[in-house]
Design a protein around this motif. Sequence first.
Motif: not given
Length: 158
Positions: A45-46, A54-58, A60-71
């Motif tokens: 919804r965000a 807005d797929s570009a924002l999604a 980017q959010a996915t990339e950030m989430a994956q990086k966080s999960l990897d950490e």
Amino acid sequence: MLQQYNRIMVAVDGSKEAELAFQKAVNVAKRNESELLLVHVIDTRAFQTVASFDSALAEQATEMAQKSLDEYIEKAHKHGLTSITSTIEYGSPKMIIGKQLPKEKEVDLILLGATGLNAVERLFIGSVSDYVIRNAPCDVLIVRTDLDNQLPPKKKGE
């Protein structure tokens, strides 16, 4: 006979509260010799505009989430856990954490960080933790304290 948890789910979003929940989830998983499931839910919804998603924002959010999960996975490995899975989900965090994933993944314990919503925010949007407590098909632990069971220091204005 002692309670044994086999699959422990912790929702992580990069917040201080989620970090506390993660730390306790690692300890509980170690004591129970259970699988740890790390979950990051991207609230779609965000990213919606009046016209379209807005797929570009999604992305980017996915990339950030994956990086966080990897950490988080790396931290869990450093603490001796070997059975760790992670997932990025899209949609309503309340529904995914409170109903969908616990059933799909046969979760028997959910750990969540306590939210910082005030009374007005809870009235209008509700909190994920409130929903999960009421609807989850398994045990739920809301984490408010650190590993020493102390409340974290409050920020100015809280």
